[in-house]
Design a protein around this motif. Sequence first.
Motif, PDB file in Angstrom:
ATOM      1  N   VAL A  46       1.122  -1.418   0.663  1.00  0.00           N
ATOM      2  CA  VAL A  46      -0.403  -0.139   0.008  1.00  0.00           C
ATOM      3  C   VAL A  46       0.556   1.331   0.243  1.00  0.00           C
ATOM      4  N   ALA A  47       1.928   0.939   0.949  1.00  0.00           N
ATOM      5  CA  ALA A  47       2.893   1.635   0.671  1.00  0.00           C
ATOM      6  C   ALA A  47       3.281   2.305  -1.133  1.00  0.00           C
ATOM      7  N   ARG A  48       3.429   1.416  -1.484  1.00  0.00           N
ATOM      8  CA  ARG A  48       4.237   1.251  -2.848  1.00  0.00           C
ATOM      9  C   ARG A  48       2.827   2.608  -3.660  1.00  0.00           C
ATOM     10  N   ASN A  49       1.822   1.518  -3.543  1.00  0.00           N
ATOM     11  CA  ASN A  49       0.753   2.170  -4.057  1.00  0.00           C
ATOM     12  C   ASN A  49       0.910   4.563  -3.761  1.00  0.00           C
ATOM     13  N   GLY A 103      -0.959  -5.182  -6.488  1.00  0.00           N
ATOM     14  CA  GLY A 103      -0.721  -4.033  -4.899  1.00  0.00           C
ATOM     15  C   GLY A 103      -2.089  -4.736  -3.937  1.00  0.00           C
ATOM     16  N   LEU A 104      -3.046  -4.318  -4.339  1.00  0.00           N
ATOM     17  CA  LEU A 104      -4.578  -3.595  -3.419  1.00  0.00           C
ATOM     18  C   LEU A 104      -5.195  -5.316  -3.671  1.00  0.00           C
ATOM     19  N   PRO A 105      -5.733  -6.300  -4.394  1.00  0.00           N
ATOM     20  CA  PRO A 105      -5.892  -7.594  -4.390  1.00  0.00           C
ATOM     21  C   PRO A 105      -4.911  -8.404  -3.408  1.00  0.00           C
ATOM     22  N   GLY A 106      -3.903  -7.619  -3.424  1.00  0.00           N
ATOM     23  CA  GLY A 106      -2.497  -9.307  -3.023  1.00  0.00           C
ATOM     24  C   GLY A 106      -2.456  -8.498  -1.180  1.00  0.00           C
TER      25      GLY A 106
ATOM     26  N   SER B  56       6.176  -6.953  -4.129  1.00  0.00           N
ATOM     27  CA  SER B  56       5.763  -7.456  -5.550  1.00  0.00           C
ATOM     28  C   SER B  56       6.625  -6.366  -6.846  1.00  0.00           C
ATOM     29  N   PHE B  57       6.714  -6.082  -6.422  1.00  0.00           N
ATOM     30  CA  PHE B  57       7.820  -4.807  -7.051  1.00  0.00           C
ATOM     31  C   PHE B  57       8.931  -5.633  -6.422  1.00  0.00           C
TER      32      PHE B  57
END
Lengths: 133, 117
Positions: A46-49, A103-106, B56-57
């Motif tokens: 979520v931070a990456r998002n 990201g979100l679903p994971g 993921s990254f």
Amino acid sequence: MPAEVLVPIRDETDIVTARQRGRELAAAHGFSKTEQTLIATAISEVARNILAYARRGEIVLATSEHQSRPCIVVVARDEGPGIQDVDVAMREGYSTSNGLGMGLPGAKRLMDAFDVVSAVGKGTTVTMRKCVR
Amino acid sequence: MPVPILRLDDVLVASIQAALTDQDLLQLRDDLSEKVGRFRARGVIVDVTALDVLDSFATRTVRGIAYTARLRGARTVVVGIQPDVAFAMVQLGLTLEGVATALDLDEGLALLRRDAP
């Protein structure tokens, strides 16, 4: 350790800080090492998002109690462009940032409870919770 | 903090020591690709034992390292994914499809030696 920790997200080193703080908080509240890793990984996503879509925002880590079990609540907040259709954004493999669309679903799968509130042009708030098993 | 890359005969070993930023990971990909050519390496080992999160990254970048090295003529083995990290990756839906993995550095080296032409 204070009950609430705020981590501003402005660059990629803050992603590492946020997930380390989350792990520490989880460890201090009796989460197993595996659960700590799940929480840290969800925070990372979520931070990456925030960085990918809003460039800046913040992560607030707090503790709570749910059915008499200690829980960690993670709030990821930004004032970025917002999400047009949250249902679509929650779909596996959907991404508008050249990412994997995980990201979100994971992150949702890693946590117990997960909620996204977003308004186009106003920003996005992701709230997620995980409790000690 | 850049990742040190050691050379063992024709194998390059990148030992990731601490939590990496995205930039460090991309730098590692570029460094390895360049060193595969400079040292005529046939194998690359990426040791992620010290990583407590592979999101993921990071997973996508590690896969990118392996694919890039393969196009440069070297095989990559990712070693040392910790049990908790593996579990979180599965939950997240991440795979390292097409990338060889091994338990640790010794097993990774054995894998490269065994399959060497």
